[in-house]
Design an enzyme around this catalytic site. Sequence first.
Site, short mmCIF file in Angstrom:
data_model
loop_
_atom_site.label_atom_id
_atom_site.label_comp_id
_atom_site.label_asym_id
_atom_site.label_seq_id
_atom_site.Cartn_x
_atom_site.Cartn_y
_atom_site.Cartn_z
N SER A 243 0.85 -1.19 0.00
CA SER A 243 0.00 0.00 0.00
C SER A 243 0.89 1.24 0.00
CB SER A 243 -0.91 0.00 1.23
OG SER A 243 -0.14 0.17 2.42
N LYS A 244 0.26 2.40 -0.02
CA LYS A 244 1.02 3.65 -0.10
C LYS A 244 1.95 3.86 1.08
CE LYS A 244 -2.06 6.26 -3.14
NZ LYS A 244 -2.89 7.47 -3.31
N ARG A 245 1.62 3.24 2.21
CA ARG A 245 2.50 3.43 3.37
C ARG A 245 3.88 2.81 3.15
NH1 ARG A 245 -0.76 -0.82 4.86
NH2 ARG A 245 0.29 -2.71 5.61
N GLY A 247 5.53 3.11 0.37
CA GLY A 247 6.29 3.91 -0.58
C GLY A 247 5.67 3.86 -1.97
#
Length: 468
Positions: A243-245, A247
Site C-alpha cells: 500500500s502507499k504506506r 512507498g
Amino acid sequence: MNDRPVVTRFAPSPTGYLHIGGARTALFNWLFARGRGGRFLLRIEDTDRARSTPEATAAILDGMAWLRLDHDGEAISQAARADRHAEVAQDLLARGAAYKCFSTQDEIAAVREAAKAEGRSTLFRSPWREADPATHPAGAPHVIRIKAPQDGETVIEDAVQGRVTWANDQLDDMVLLRSDGTPTYMLAVVVDDHDMEVTHVIRGDDHLANAARQSLVYSAMGWEIPVFAHIPLIHGPDGKKLSKRHGALGVEEYRDMGYPVEGMRNYLTRLGWSHGDDEVFSTQQALDWFDLSGIGKSPARLDFKKLENICGQQIAMADEPALLTELEEYLAATGAKPLEKWQHDRLNSALYCLKDRAKTLPQLLEKGHFALINAPLDRDEKSAAALDTVSRRILSELTLQLQTASWTRETLEDTVTQLAATHDLKLGKLAQPLRAALAGRTVSPSVFDMMLVIGREETLARLKDAAG
C-alpha cells in the site's frame, strides 16, 4: 495446447497508474511469450466506463514503454467488443447452457436475508433456471445466467498453485449479461482470451477464484481452457499487502526516482521468481531462463535495498551509449533541463569512471557533476574549506607544470605525485584540494579521471580559478 504457439496477454484496467504489481505481471507475460518465440498481447479492460480514463490508459502505455515491454499488434479495447460478448451469451442461451433470470435485486436480497437468518448458504439459486420459456414475463427486464454444475467438483491445474478444486455446490449461476444488455467482466475476459488465442493466462492470484467460474464458460462453449498461472501478490517489507504506506506504487514513481530500466526489470523478474542463486542477469538471460516452474507460491516482499543493489550492478554492466540515452530520457521524463551538446559529449566520456559508483540515475548525474559544469565553479562549503592558502599556492605551481605536460594519465599522475613529494606531502593530501578545484565537491571520481575527461583547457581554467 503444446502444439499451439504461445500467446500471453496483459489486461490492465485503465482506472489509474500502472501499479508495480501489474508491471511485474506484464513482465512475466512478456518474458514467457518472447522467450518462446510467441506473441505478447495488450488488452485494456475498460468496461467500467465510469472509472476508465484516457489518462490512465496513457499512463499504462507509458509505463510499459519505459520498461521496454513491447506488445504485438494494437492494444485491444474490451469495451469495444461488447457486441461480441453479448453474441456469446446468446449462443450459450441457445445451447441451453444459460438461461434468462427475471428475479429482481430486491427479490434476490430477500432470499439471501432469509437464508442468512436460517443459517443456510446465501448462494442464490434462481427459480428461473429450469423454468419453461412459456412462463417468462413478456418484455420484463432480465439477466442471462450460466447454468453452473450443482454437484461434483471444478478443477484447475494451475501452473503455479498446483491442483485447485472447488465444490460445484459452492458455485453460483453467475450473470453473463446484465439486464441492460451489457456483458459482465467474467464473460468478457473469457471471450476475449479465446478470440485472442491466448494459451497462457498469467495473472495475480487474486484472480484464482475467477478461474473456476471462467472455466465454466470455456466448457459450455466447447473451447480449450488455457493454462492458468496465478502468481502471488507483492507485499511490503513488513509482509502486509502493498500500500502507499510502503512507498512508491506506480511504475512512473520508480522511473522518476531514477531507477534504471534494466535494474528495474531484473529486480521485478526476481520478485517471486528464481533461477538457482542468480540475482543479477541480463534481459537475454531472463528470456532464456524464465519459466512458470520458477515462480514461488508465497507472496514476494518489496525490498528497496535489494532493488538499489541490483540497479547499481546493472548500471556498472551497462553499455555506455545506452546508459547515456537512458540518462537523457530520465531528464526528459522528470522535466529537467536537457543536456547541451558539450555536456552530452563530456558525460559520455566520463561514464567509464562513474558507472561503478551509482545505484540510480540521479546518483550517476551527481557523480558526473564535474563534467556538466565549466569554470568558474560554484564550490560547496567543504571543498571551499579545502582550498587554504598553502593549497592554493601548490595548485598555482601545478597549473604551470600542466601547461606543457603530455595529457596522458601516466604523465598526469607523475606530475602530481612529484609535486606532492616536493612539498613533502602524500598524494592524498594534495588530491583533496585538487578535487575541490576540479569538481567543487570533496567527493568525486579520481582527480586524474576528471582531468582526462574535461581536458587540458578546462582543467587549467579550474585550477587558476581555485588558486585565486
